[in-house]
Design an enzyme around this catalytic site. Structure first.
Site, PDB file in Angstrom:
ATOM      1  N   GLU A 192      -2.779  15.466  49.484  1.00 52.97           N
ATOM      2  CA  GLU A 192      -3.059  15.362  50.883  1.00 52.97           C
ATOM      3  C   GLU A 192      -3.552  13.947  50.859  1.00 52.97           C
ATOM      4  OE1 GLU A 192      -5.164  17.757  53.370  1.00 52.97           O
ATOM      5  OE2 GLU A 192      -4.398  19.786  52.202  1.00 52.97           O
TER       6      GLU A 192
HETATM    7  C1  LIG Z   1      -1.161  21.361  43.205  1.00 52.24           C
HETATM    8  C2  LIG Z   1      -0.330  20.451  44.220  1.00 52.24           C
HETATM    9  C3  LIG Z   1      -0.202  21.109  45.672  1.00 52.24           C
HETATM   10  C4  LIG Z   1       0.392  20.035  46.342  1.00 52.24           C
HETATM   11  N1  LIG Z   1       0.516  20.705  47.677  1.00 52.24           N
HETATM   12  C5  LIG Z   1       1.519  19.980  48.452  1.00 52.24           C
HETATM   13  C6  LIG Z   1       2.073  20.329  49.469  1.00 52.24           C
HETATM   14  O1  LIG Z   1       1.807  21.406  49.934  1.00 52.24           O
HETATM   15  N2  LIG Z   1       3.015  20.050  50.401  1.00 52.24           N
HETATM   16  C7  LIG Z   1       3.464  18.528  49.945  1.00 52.24           C
HETATM   17  O2  LIG Z   1       4.448  18.286  50.676  1.00 52.24           O
HETATM   18  N3  LIG Z   1       3.082  18.119  48.846  1.00 52.24           N
HETATM   19  C8  LIG Z   1       2.142  18.776  48.018  1.00 52.24           C
HETATM   20  N4  LIG Z   1       1.487  18.195  46.896  1.00 52.24           N
HETATM   21  C9  LIG Z   1       1.957  16.958  46.544  1.00 52.24           C
HETATM   22  C10 LIG Z   1       1.082  15.847  46.611  1.00 52.24           C
HETATM   23  O3  LIG Z   1       0.928  15.454  48.039  1.00 52.24           O
HETATM   24  C11 LIG Z   1       1.410  14.470  45.870  1.00 52.24           C
HETATM   25  O4  LIG Z   1       1.373  14.780  44.407  1.00 52.24           O
HETATM   26  C12 LIG Z   1       0.612  13.379  45.956  1.00 52.24           C
HETATM   27  O5  LIG Z   1       1.012  12.835  47.550  1.00 52.24           O
HETATM   28  C13 LIG Z   1       0.819  12.331  45.455  1.00 52.24           C
HETATM   29  O6  LIG Z   1       2.240  11.888  44.856  1.00 52.24           O
HETATM   30  P1  LIG Z   1       2.668  11.970  43.632  1.00 52.24           P
HETATM   31  O7  LIG Z   1       2.065  13.035  42.811  1.00 52.24           O
HETATM   32  O8  LIG Z   1       4.101  11.630  43.212  1.00 52.24           O
HETATM   33  O9  LIG Z   1       2.101  10.541  42.838  1.00 52.24           O
HETATM   34  P2  LIG Z   1       2.603   8.954  42.818  1.00 52.24           P
HETATM   35  O10 LIG Z   1       2.916   8.686  44.068  1.00 52.24           O
HETATM   36  O11 LIG Z   1       3.551   9.064  41.703  1.00 52.24           O
HETATM   37  O12 LIG Z   1       1.284   8.311  42.283  1.00 52.24           O
HETATM   38  C14 LIG Z   1       0.771   8.221  40.921  1.00 52.24           C
HETATM   39  C15 LIG Z   1      -0.510   7.412  40.958  1.00 52.24           C
HETATM   40  O13 LIG Z   1      -0.029   6.050  41.528  1.00 52.24           O
HETATM   41  C16 LIG Z   1      -1.018   5.755  42.515  1.00 52.24           C
HETATM   42  N5  LIG Z   1       0.013   4.897  43.627  1.00 52.24           N
HETATM   43  C17 LIG Z   1       1.186   5.249  43.992  1.00 52.24           C
HETATM   44  N6  LIG Z   1       1.605   4.359  44.750  1.00 52.24           N
HETATM   45  C18 LIG Z   1       0.537   3.358  44.782  1.00 52.24           C
HETATM   46  C19 LIG Z   1       0.437   2.152  45.607  1.00 52.24           C
HETATM   47  N7  LIG Z   1       1.262   1.618  46.573  1.00 52.24           N
HETATM   48  N8  LIG Z   1      -0.891   1.515  45.442  1.00 52.24           N
HETATM   49  C20 LIG Z   1      -1.701   2.071  44.426  1.00 52.24           C
HETATM   50  N9  LIG Z   1      -1.601   3.059  43.952  1.00 52.24           N
HETATM   51  C21 LIG Z   1      -0.488   3.916  44.087  1.00 52.24           C
HETATM   52  C22 LIG Z   1      -1.262   7.113  43.112  1.00 52.24           C
HETATM   53  O14 LIG Z   1      -2.442   6.908  43.792  1.00 52.24           O
HETATM   54  C23 LIG Z   1      -1.456   7.880  41.742  1.00 52.24           C
HETATM   55  O15 LIG Z   1      -2.871   7.710  41.219  1.00 52.24           O
HETATM   56  C24 LIG Z   1       1.039  18.793  46.130  1.00 52.24           C
HETATM   57  C25 LIG Z   1       0.628  18.527  44.709  1.00 52.24           C
HETATM   58  C26 LIG Z   1       0.067  19.219  44.004  1.00 52.24           C
HETATM   59  C27 LIG Z   1      -0.123  18.558  42.417  1.00 52.24           C
END
Ligand SMILES: Cc1cc2nc3c(=O)[nH]c(=O)nc-3n(C[C@H](O)[C@H](O)[C@H](O)COP(=O)(O)OP(=O)(O)OC[C@H]3O[C@@H](n4cnc5c(N)ncnc54)[C@H](O)[C@@H]3O)c2cc1C
Length: 591
Positions: free
Chosen positions: A403
């Site tokens: 979220e």
């Molecule tokens: C258990 C679980 C349930 C979920 N449920 C849903 C759901 O119901 N619906 C849905 O749509 N999604 C869902 N998600 C997805 C979740 O919202 C994403 O995991 C989240 O938005 C982060 O994206 P990512 O995991 O790809 O991390 P990434 O975007 O790859 O980020 C990895 C790291 O890099 C950092 N980072 C990335 N970009 C930047 C930046 N510009 N500046 C500084 N730091 C940065 C992030 O903060 C993080 O620490 C779920 C995820 C999990 C694990």
């Protein structure tokens, strides 16, 4: 003598300035007292309905700890259990009564999630993903026909909802989604793509799906999609670190025909829909975190009193007591901020997204600290799977990730407020020019931001908070006044130093975000403490202790962040990270 009709007390809602943001004003050095004091009270209807729901939730979930532990191990929530959640009405919490729901306010909803989380996080995920994000879009952006078609089934739980935004290449950068919807000649759409990690993905019947619809109207559109439609499928239940019983699965769309009437909101405005849903849903997550903290405090207190070492209960040792106190302060602060934001949403405020992000960051990190320290109090026992502490640590770990990852939210908190300061400075410059050409227009602008800035610079017209707070709280409130002015100076100096380039200065943004988090959460603590001093005099001493501890801790953090604006190791930090990234590993060894 005539009976005197008492004047109704001014409520928090009466004073609220619905188009203004506390956080944004803080960064111009002012405290928007109308939106902070008095602390909002629970509404009469909420109180009645909540009492019944909380009681029936507790009655149903009490004594099921062994089952929750088993479902965590098996990564499975039995269908009969989900059926019981339906029967309890937990899928209809925020759906209006006319559609068969309970019509709870955002505040009451967050309180229910806090109760379910105090038993098991996976339950809150199942209910929360349905209400906070899965079908929230329909409530916020749906038309009458869509609501009439879906809300009754969503209220009864006949349909369970999920929110489908994330893809393998689009996490934090949600605008990079590739799921695509192509418009057909008959007005329908053909949807193709795959979403990952969707909460309720494996059990949902109703998806809010975001897809690219590049066209003149814009880039992304939201759609309401039924799981039963041809071409919709979901992947296996993900094997996760925590919240293991809750369903997380990929959801795929292969040539799915979506009728034109299932476009949610405006074509091309899907990104706005997604952000609107997430902003509005953040108090659900915050409420869940507060419930988890309360449960852990109760367990830790019992454990610390029972466990004896050095011939004394460990509860007698300062370093254990310090943890109990910190958990209590964190829980109170998170609770105060979450319900303040829930009140903004319920009262129809329009500019609450920064405050909602602040509460999500604070509550999720407070829950991390609490779960870590509760396990530490339980020592080796806490590390064993017989006790629930390790599960709390695993379950809580998702909160700062989903979220909106907390890093992204910190950037959002800083940039959304800096944008206002930047715009105001620009306006101020042009207003100063127009004062000479168009005095009325010029002074009109000066009445807002510039007036606050003038007060900040000169102290004239300031004069402290107007709200009559309890005397013990006044010096604490003055600390937030002083640091709001200091934060405003940091914001202006940063804007002058970096201009638009500030968007690339994440270390600077993080300090500003952390200042705003301490300021906003601290003010919520003071406001709630003030109201509790009157309504719960028997807890007076503890409430004052909490307000003092939080404020003095916040002040130390704020001092660090303000000093850090001028004196920091940002360049060294960045260079070191660059070197390690280039080398690919840690390059030293002692032997
Ligand atoms: C258990 C679980 C349930 C979920 N449920 C849903 C759901 O119901 N619906 C849905 O749509 N999604 C869902 N998600 C997805 C979740 O919202 C994403 O995991 C989240 O938005 C982060 O994206 P990512 O995991 O790809 O991390 P990434 O975007 O790859 O980020 C990895 C790291 O890099 C950092 N980072 C990335 N970009 C930047 C930046 N510009 N500046 C500084 N730091 C940065 C992030 O903060 C993080 O620490 C779920 C995820 C999990 C694990």
């Amino acid at each position: 003598m005539n009976a005197v009709t008492p004047m109704p007390a001014t409520t928090a809602s009466d004073r609220l300035l619905r188009d203004q943001s506390v956080a944004k004003q803080l960064l111009s050095g002012a405290i928007l007292e109308e939106n902070v004091f008095p602390y909002p009270a629970i509404g009469e209807r909420d109180r009645e309905v909540l009492g019944m729901i909380v009681e029936s939730v507790d009655r149903f979930l009490d004594g099921k700890d062994a089952e929750f532990a088993k479902w965590d191990r098996d990564a499975h929530q039995p269908a009969e259990f989900v059926q019981s959640l339906r029967e309890l009405g937990l899928f209809g919490l925020i759906i209006p009564e006319e559609f068969g729901g309970l019509g709870l306010s955002n505040a009451a909803y967050a309180r229910v999630l806090s109760e379910t989380s105090s038993h098991d996080s996976s339950i809150s995920l199942t209910i929360g993903a349905h209400s906070s994000i899965g079908m929230k879009g329909l409530l916020l952006f749906g038309n009458d026909e869509q609501k009439a078609r879906y809300l009754p089934k969503l209220a009864s739980g006949e349909m369970i909802a999920a929110f489908c935004l994330t893809e393998s290449g689009a996490g934090s950068d949600a605008a990079a989604i590739r799921t695509h919807a192509k418009r057909n000649g008959d007005g329908s759409w053909t949807l193709n793509g795959e979403k990952i990690w969707i909460t309720n993905g494996g059990i949902a019947d109703f998806y809010t799906v975001f897809a690219r619809t590049d066209g003149p109207e814009g880039k992304i559109t939201a759609f309401l999609v039924e799981a039963a439609w041809p071409g919709v499928s979901h992947g296996k239940h993900e094997d996760k670190m925590g919240i293991r019983a809750s369903s997380t699965a990929s959801v795929a769309f292969a040539d799915v025909r979506v009728p034109p009437e299932n476009v949610l909101g405006e074509i091309g405005k899907g990104f706005k829909v997604a952000m609107g849903i997430l902003n509005n849903g953040r108090t659900g997550l915050g409420g869940g975190a507060v419930g988890g903290m309360k449960a852990l405090i109760k367990r830790s207190v019992a454990y610390a009193q029972e466990r004896r070492q050095f011939e004394r209960p460990i509860a007698e040792f300062g370093l254990v007591r310090e943890k109990i106190a910190q958990m209590t302060v964190d829980c109170f602060a998170a609770e105060s901020a979450v319900w303040m934001v829930a009140h903004y949403i319920d009262a129809g405020c329009v500019d609450y997204s920064t405050e909602a992000a602040i509460t999500k960051v604070f509550a999720s990190e407070a829950m991390q600290r609490t779960a870590y320290e509760a396990l530490q109090i339980a020592g080796g026992n806490g590390y064993m799977r017989d006790l629930p502490y390790e599960q709390y640590v695993r379950d809580a770990r998702i909160l700062p990730i989903f979220e909106g990852a907390n890093e992204i939210l910190r950037l959002f908190i800083a940039l959304s407020t800096l944008k206002d300061v930047g715009a105001s400075l620009k306006e101020l410059r042009s207003a100063l020019g127009s004062i000479f050409n168009e005095p009325i227009k010029g002074f009109g602008v000066l009445s807002g931001y510039a007036e606050r800035r003038f007060t900040r610079a000169t102290g004239i017209g300031g004069g402290g908070l107007k709200t009559p707070l309890a005397p013990e709280l006044r010096p604490l409130a003055a600390i937030y006044e002083n640091y709001a002015r200091a934060a405003a100076r940091v914001a202006e100096a940063s804007l002058r130093a970096y201009g638009k380039g500030i968007s690339e200065r994440q270390y600077v943004q993080k300090r500003i975000a952390d200042l705003l988090i301490d300021l906003f959460v601290g003010l919520c603590v003071i406001s709630r403490a003030d109201s509790l001093l009157a309504s719960r005099p028997e807890t007076r001493a503890q409430v004052l202790q909490i307000a003092r501890i939080f404020t003095h801790q916040a002040r130390r953090r704020m001092v660090r962040n303000i000093r850090g604006a001028a004196h920091n190791e940002d360049d060294a930090v960045d260079a070191l990270a660059g070197a390690v990234l280039e080398r690919g590993h840690y390059p030293w060894d002692v032997l």
